[in-house]
Structure formats: C-alpha cells, structure tokens
Write an enzyme that holds these catalytic residues in place. Structure first.
Site, PDB file in Angstrom:
ATOM      1  N   GLY A 123       1.833 -15.592   4.816  1.00  0.00           N
ATOM      2  CA  GLY A 123       1.305 -16.763   4.266  1.00  0.00           C
ATOM      3  C   GLY A 123       1.410 -16.962   2.767  1.00  0.00           C
ATOM      4  O   GLY A 123       1.980 -16.339   1.642  1.00  0.00           O
ATOM      5  N   ILE A 124       0.333 -17.992   1.835  1.00  0.00           N
ATOM      6  CA  ILE A 124      -0.087 -18.171   1.221  1.00  0.00           C
ATOM      7  C   ILE A 124      -1.053 -17.717  -0.224  1.00  0.00           C
ATOM      8  O   ILE A 124      -2.687 -17.570   1.015  1.00  0.00           O
ATOM      9  CB  ILE A 124      -0.376 -19.736   0.105  1.00  0.00           C
ATOM     10  CG1 ILE A 124       0.874 -20.659   0.966  1.00  0.00           C
ATOM     11  CG2 ILE A 124      -0.755 -19.828  -0.624  1.00  0.00           C
ATOM     12  CD1 ILE A 124       0.486 -21.659   1.667  1.00  0.00           C
ATOM     13  N   GLY A 125      -1.373 -16.572  -0.442  1.00  0.00           N
ATOM     14  CA  GLY A 125      -2.645 -16.236  -1.927  1.00  0.00           C
ATOM     15  C   GLY A 125      -2.636 -14.867  -1.939  1.00  0.00           C
ATOM     16  O   GLY A 125      -1.706 -14.619  -1.633  1.00  0.00           O
ATOM     17  N   ALA A 126      -4.371 -14.446  -2.084  1.00  0.00           N
ATOM     18  CA  ALA A 126      -4.198 -13.387  -3.002  1.00  0.00           C
ATOM     19  C   ALA A 126      -4.008 -12.074  -1.248  1.00  0.00           C
ATOM     20  O   ALA A 126      -3.559 -11.106  -1.528  1.00  0.00           O
ATOM     21  CB  ALA A 126      -5.655 -12.451  -3.127  1.00  0.00           C
ATOM     22  N   ILE A 127      -4.159 -12.153  -0.243  1.00  0.00           N
ATOM     23  CA  ILE A 127      -4.027 -11.471   0.682  1.00  0.00           C
ATOM     24  C   ILE A 127      -2.482 -10.860   0.794  1.00  0.00           C
ATOM     25  O   ILE A 127      -1.898  -9.755   1.196  1.00  0.00           O
ATOM     26  CB  ILE A 127      -4.583 -11.539   2.100  1.00  0.00           C
ATOM     27  CG1 ILE A 127      -6.032 -11.467   1.961  1.00  0.00           C
ATOM     28  CG2 ILE A 127      -4.587 -10.761   3.004  1.00  0.00           C
ATOM     29  CD1 ILE A 127      -7.290 -12.260   2.897  1.00  0.00           C
ATOM     30  N   GLU A 129       7.463 -19.414   6.701  1.00  0.00           N
ATOM     31  CA  GLU A 129       7.892 -21.044   6.671  1.00  0.00           C
ATOM     32  C   GLU A 129       7.958 -21.019   4.621  1.00  0.00           C
ATOM     33  O   GLU A 129       8.462 -21.715   5.058  1.00  0.00           O
ATOM     34  CB  GLU A 129       6.411 -21.876   7.261  1.00  0.00           C
ATOM     35  CG  GLU A 129       5.256 -20.858   6.018  1.00  0.00           C
ATOM     36  CD  GLU A 129       4.106 -21.884   7.247  1.00  0.00           C
ATOM     37  OE1 GLU A 129       4.043 -22.438   7.883  1.00  0.00           O
ATOM     38  OE2 GLU A 129       3.285 -22.522   6.040  1.00  0.00           O
ATOM     39  N   GLY A 170       1.777 -23.558   9.672  1.00  0.00           N
ATOM     40  CA  GLY A 170       2.836 -22.878  10.255  1.00  0.00           C
ATOM     41  C   GLY A 170       1.954 -21.650  11.276  1.00  0.00           C
ATOM     42  O   GLY A 170       2.629 -20.945  12.269  1.00  0.00           O
TER      43      GLY A 170
HETATM   44  N1  COA Z   1     -17.785 -19.431   6.658  1.00  0.00           N
HETATM   45  C1  COA Z   1     -18.358 -20.505   5.710  1.00  0.00           C
HETATM   46  N2  COA Z   1     -17.298 -20.508   4.760  1.00  0.00           N
HETATM   47  C2  COA Z   1     -15.735 -19.415   4.783  1.00  0.00           C
HETATM   48  C3  COA Z   1     -15.688 -19.022   5.320  1.00  0.00           C
HETATM   49  C4  COA Z   1     -16.839 -18.651   6.266  1.00  0.00           C
HETATM   50  N3  COA Z   1     -17.014 -17.536   7.381  1.00  0.00           N
HETATM   51  N4  COA Z   1     -14.846 -18.060   5.293  1.00  0.00           N
HETATM   52  C5  COA Z   1     -14.221 -18.991   4.425  1.00  0.00           C
HETATM   53  N5  COA Z   1     -14.976 -19.439   4.180  1.00  0.00           N
HETATM   54  C6  COA Z   1     -14.803 -21.189   2.753  1.00  0.00           C
HETATM   55  C7  COA Z   1     -14.899 -20.477   1.621  1.00  0.00           C
HETATM   56  O1  COA Z   1     -16.312 -20.558   0.938  1.00  0.00           O
HETATM   57  C8  COA Z   1     -13.674 -21.247   0.206  1.00  0.00           C
HETATM   58  O2  COA Z   1     -14.863 -21.675   0.552  1.00  0.00           O
HETATM   59  P1  COA Z   1     -14.678 -23.011  -1.507  1.00  0.00           P
HETATM   60  O3  COA Z   1     -13.259 -23.271  -1.089  1.00  0.00           O
HETATM   61  O4  COA Z   1     -16.157 -24.102  -1.384  1.00  0.00           O
HETATM   62  O5  COA Z   1     -15.058 -21.930  -2.194  1.00  0.00           O
HETATM   63  C9  COA Z   1     -12.926 -21.747   1.205  1.00  0.00           C
HETATM   64  O6  COA Z   1     -13.337 -21.271   3.054  1.00  0.00           O
HETATM   65  C10 COA Z   1     -11.753 -20.969   1.399  1.00  0.00           C
HETATM   66  O7  COA Z   1     -11.887 -19.587   1.635  1.00  0.00           O
HETATM   67  P2  COA Z   1     -11.150 -18.172   0.979  1.00  0.00           P
HETATM   68  O8  COA Z   1     -11.679 -17.420   1.426  1.00  0.00           O
HETATM   69  O9  COA Z   1     -10.776 -18.950  -0.470  1.00  0.00           O
HETATM   70  O10 COA Z   1      -9.764 -18.268   1.985  1.00  0.00           O
HETATM   71  P3  COA Z   1      -7.917 -18.810   1.504  1.00  0.00           P
HETATM   72  O11 COA Z   1      -8.588 -19.482  -0.004  1.00  0.00           O
HETATM   73  O12 COA Z   1      -6.990 -17.714   1.552  1.00  0.00           O
HETATM   74  O13 COA Z   1      -7.698 -19.289   2.838  1.00  0.00           O
HETATM   75  C11 COA Z   1      -7.601 -20.087   4.987  1.00  0.00           C
HETATM   76  C12 COA Z   1      -8.268 -19.827   3.845  1.00  0.00           C
HETATM   77  C13 COA Z   1      -7.931 -19.628   6.497  1.00  0.00           C
HETATM   78  C14 COA Z   1      -8.966 -21.492   4.624  1.00  0.00           C
HETATM   79  C15 COA Z   1      -5.728 -20.907   4.637  1.00  0.00           C
HETATM   80  O14 COA Z   1      -5.934 -19.905   4.653  1.00  0.00           O
HETATM   81  C16 COA Z   1      -5.603 -21.797   5.724  1.00  0.00           C
HETATM   82  O15 COA Z   1      -5.792 -22.666   5.898  1.00  0.00           O
HETATM   83  N6  COA Z   1      -5.085 -21.119   6.772  1.00  0.00           N
HETATM   84  C17 COA Z   1      -4.471 -21.949   8.565  1.00  0.00           C
HETATM   85  C18 COA Z   1      -3.273 -22.559   7.952  1.00  0.00           C
HETATM   86  C19 COA Z   1      -2.055 -21.006   8.250  1.00  0.00           C
HETATM   87  O16 COA Z   1      -2.211 -19.903   8.275  1.00  0.00           O
HETATM   88  N7  COA Z   1      -0.980 -21.890   7.885  1.00  0.00           N
HETATM   89  C20 COA Z   1      -0.164 -20.321   7.986  1.00  0.00           C
HETATM   90  C21 COA Z   1       0.451 -19.533   6.128  1.00  0.00           C
HETATM   91  S1  COA Z   1       1.542 -20.484   5.166  1.00  0.00           S
END
Ligand code: COA
Length: 433
Positions: free
Chosen positions: A214-218, A237, A335
């Site tokens: 996916g996208i991002g730091a992990i 994707e 996805g």
């Molecule tokens: N309770 C409350 N808030 C939470 C939380 C929890 N357990 N876990 C995360 N959050 C909040 C964070 O504080 C952050 O809020 P902010 O934007 O106000 O700072 C937000 O959720 C995003 O969390 P972050 O740790 O920055 O995650 P990310 O940018 O790495 O995104 C997902 C993580 C899960 C949101 C993202 O991967 C996603 O939308 N996944 C679904 C779609 C997917 O997996 N697609 C396939 C790959 S492209």
C-alpha cells in the site's frame, strides 16, 4: 480523416471544455496522481454555470475546491475514498461516501452510476494516435469507455505507460493541451516504530514471493528490509519510488512470477518524478484497469502473493477496521479486501495487516490499536473470516486457523505493553482460565 486532423478539430481551451459540462451531470475524475488539474480548475471557475454537478472520485489528491462551502449548490462530491481535501466536506454533509471495493468501481460506474462525463489526463498521442492513461489506468480507463463525453487534458509530463493503457484520439470528444507537473507523493517519515514493523513484515517474505504494497511509511519501511531477498515480484494496485530502488538493486526481478512473468503489474502509480520517468515507455511495468489487477481471482493466479496493508484498529477476534474512526468515515476500503482475499486464494499466499500497536492522541493520551471491541459506530473492513497476519512493532500474530481464544492471546502478545494487562483481564472474562 487522419488522427492528426481529428486532434486539431477537437482541440479547445479548458474553459470551452468546461462549458460542455451541464447542470445535473455526473462527472468522473481521473484517479489520484492522475487528476487533471487544468480541467478541474476550469470546471470550478465555471461553477456558477452549474447546479448539482456530481463529482465522482476515488482518492482526490488535488485542491478539492469543488468541496468548498461556497460551491455547495454547484457541486456535490460522491467520494469512493476520502482524502485530505474531501474529508471535511463529507463530515459536514456537503458530500457523500459510497462504499465499494476498488476492483468493483468499473461495475459500479457501468451498472449503477452511468456517468455523463469523464475528465481524463493523458500523455500526448504516439505516432499512431494513441494516448496513454499514464499514472492512472484503474477506474479511469473504464470510466472513459462508459461516459457519454470524454474530456482529456493532454500533458507532455504524463508518462507513456504500457499495458492496457491507451485511448485513441478518435475516442476523445474534447482535447485540452495543458502542461503542468504530475502530482507527486511526498516521502513518508519512517521512525523507529515503522522500522520495527517493516522488519517483522520482511521476516514473512521469502525469495520469489510476489508483493502487494500500500501507500505510506509502513510499506516504505518494509522495502528497506528486503535488500537481501532474491527474485521478488510485484502485482499490486499501486507502487511508489521504493520499488524502483529494489528493481535497480536487482531484488525485484519478477522472474518467478506465475502471472505476467518479467513484469510489475499495477493499476495506478504514486511517487516522485523519478518514478514517473522510470515507468515511461518501460515494458517491464504493465498497467491494467482495476477490475483486472484487483480481481481476487486474478491476484490468486500469482503463487506466493504477499499483501501488506495498514489499519486503524483490530479487536481481539481479529476484526480489522481500516477506513473509519468510530462512526466517522476516514478513507475507504480501496484495494485492501481485494488483496486480502486474493492472497488467501493464492497458493502459498499471505495477507499482512501492519500497524503501530498504539497511538498518541492530540490530547497526549495513548490508546491501544488492539482493542477489546472496535469503537462504537466503526465499520469492519477486513472481517475475522478473511484476516491472516497482524503485525505491530512488537511482533507477528498469525490469526488464520486459530480459535478465538488463541487469536486473542496472540494479539495481546503484540499489543503495546501499557495495555497488555487490561487486555488480559478481558481475555480472562471471555475465556476463563
Ligand atoms: N483510534 C483513533 N484514531 C486513529 C486510530 C485509532 N485506533 N488509528 C489511527 N487513527 C487516526 C490517526 O490519528 C490519524 O488521524 P489524523 O489524520 O487526524 O492524524 C489517522 O487515523 C490515520 O492514521 P495514520 O496512522 O496516520 O495512518 P496512515 O496514514 O498510515 O493510514 C489507514 C492508515 C488505515 C487509514 C490507511 O492505510 C487506509 O485508509 N487503509 C484502507 C485502504 C487500504 O488499505 N487500501 C489498500 C492499500 S492502497
């Protein structure tokens, strides 16, 4: 008539093209980094000429001005995945969210939404008159085939990507030449937590595996720990710059793939200009529409498919919340479930859900992302029937094949130490012992 003559005949300014959009139209916008900035700017500038134009978009990475309160009567956003520029509009009721798997967006457009207009962002035509969809083939190519009217921004900066990624000039209705940079994705910040998660994920990846990231730091952190692997493949994707580095280092060869051997298969791209230059005219990168790339049955034709995605919360049964925070819609499924299911069906496949074990909220309090129960109002994205591996910085929990009791135990072992005791109390309440 030659394609060159057709091209000249269809050429117009962005303002003229925007005047072809009518009140009540449903407009589908090319996805993510493929967003056609000049066309959207012209449409927003022409806002007063419209009422109730519905803008259908998955990840919006541009300014999202059509979501501003002053345009509430002119535009309404129907989001298939919320992003930074659109989240507020949906939270405040100026737009809506439609739940849909990424793989099924072409069907959604074809069978339910019937868009009137597709706003496209294409490379200039080749010597045969074919333009490439560049960084966004996904639902964008299907949308162009379904919509009544195709308005294309032709941009010399759009890479000419290969695969099922072309549209002929004769298929376009309005052509707008506009030279602007393709949207780039900034580098994610990788801290100690992400590095630890990346290392645990990498321990589950074997030589010859085929990856979805996916996208991002992990995902970026996972790539840091793959430098010693051999003959990895990509069926994903999307991918970003980190994949290019591993191709150049000889780690990703796609040699052992069981589908599209020798090629990275992908449906959209997000990265820097370096990535866009790399994919330009590059036969080792094959782009296809999302109903092919993300179809779980197609994904499963890749043996040893390892999918890595992220999530917001996991409960003690292994129910995964990834796109809502309580009742608040945060993103979308994208996805995720397509690839979790594809990986489950792949011979030797694994799906991994990777997340930090806890989160420090803005008020300074720490919350566990491994929770007794999911927050009230949150939606399950990946169900306990589909889930396989959960990874945090504290280790790996394999849930597939385990009882509810053993799942809970495995999850507590990788929870943040501050929360293990209270999670264990719930464990004893639920399972005794
Ligand atoms: N309770 C409350 N808030 C939470 C939380 C929890 N357990 N876990 C995360 N959050 C909040 C964070 O504080 C952050 O809020 P902010 O934007 O106000 O700072 C937000 O959720 C995003 O969390 P972050 O740790 O920055 O995650 P990310 O940018 O790495 O995104 C997902 C993580 C899960 C949101 C993202 O991967 C996603 O939308 N996944 C679904 C779609 C997917 O997996 N697609 C396939 C790959 S492209």
């Amino acid at each position: 008539m030659s394609w060159q003559e057709l091209y000249q005949q269809k050429r117009m300014t962005a303002e003229q093209a925007a005047s072809h959009i009518k009140s009540g139209d449903r407009v589908v916008v090319a996805h993510a980094t493929g967003e056609p900035g000049a066309l959207i700017d012209a449409m927003v500038k022409n806002a007063k000429a419209y009422r109730n134009v519905e803008i259908v978009h998955m990840v919006a990475m541009g300014k999202g001005e059509y979501c501003l309160p002053e345009y509430a009567e002119n535009f309404r956003h129907n989001s298939l995945f919320l992003g930074a520029s659109t989240r507020d509009a949906i939270a405040k009721g100026r737009g809506d969210f439609t739940p849909v798997y990424f793989s099924q967006i072409p069907d959604l457009l074809r069978e339910e939404l019937h868009p009137n207009v597709a706003l496209l962002h294409l490379s200039p035509p080749d010597e045969h008159g074919y333009c490439s969809y560049g960084v966004s083939v996904d639902y964008t190519k299907p949308a162009a085939e379904i919509a009544d009217l195709r308005i294309a921004q032709i941009n010399p900066n759009m890479p000419r990507t290969l695969g099922d990624s072309f549209i002929h000039v004769s298929e376009l209705d309005c052509i707008v030449e506009a030279d602007e940079p393709i949207i780039e994705l900034g580098q994610a910040k990788i801290g100690e937590t992400e590095r630890a998660i990346g290392e645990h994920c990498a321990s589950l990846i074997q030589d010859g595996d085929c990856l979805q990231l996916g996208i991002g730091a992990i995902p970026d952190a996972v790539l840091l720990f793959l430098k010693e692997k051999k003959d990895l493949g990509i069926h994903s994707e999307m991918f970003s710059d980190g994949v290019v580095e591993l191709v150049e280092a000889g780690v990703i060869t796609n040699r052992r793939k069981t589908l599209h051997k020798g090629q990275c298969v992908v449906t959209f791209l997000m990265g820097s200009r370096r990535l866009y230059d790399y994919v330009n005219n590059n036969p080792s990168v094959a782009m296809y529409p999302v109903d092919y790339v993300n179809n779980p049955a197609v994904i499963a034709k890749n043996d040893n498919l390892v999918s890595i995605n992220s999530c917001i919360q996991v409960d003690l049964m292994g129910q995964v919340v990834s796109d809502s925070i309580g009742p608040r819609q945060f993103s979308g499924v994208g996805g995720q479930v397509d690839f979790v299911r594809g990986a489950n069906l792949s011979r030797g496949g694994k799906s991994i859900m990777a997340m930090p074990s806890s989160l420090v909220k803005k008020d300074g309090t720490r919350v566990s992302k491994i929770a007794v129960q999911i927050d009230a109002g949150a939606a399950v994205t990946t169900s306990r029937y589909d889930v396989n591996y959960i990874v945090t910085e504290f280790g790996v929990a394999k849930l597939k094949g385990k009882t509810l009791r053993d799942r809970a135990k495995a999850l507590i072992e990788i929870a943040h130490p501050d929360f293990r005791e209270e999670l264990m109390e719930e464990f004893h309440r639920r399972f005794g012992g």
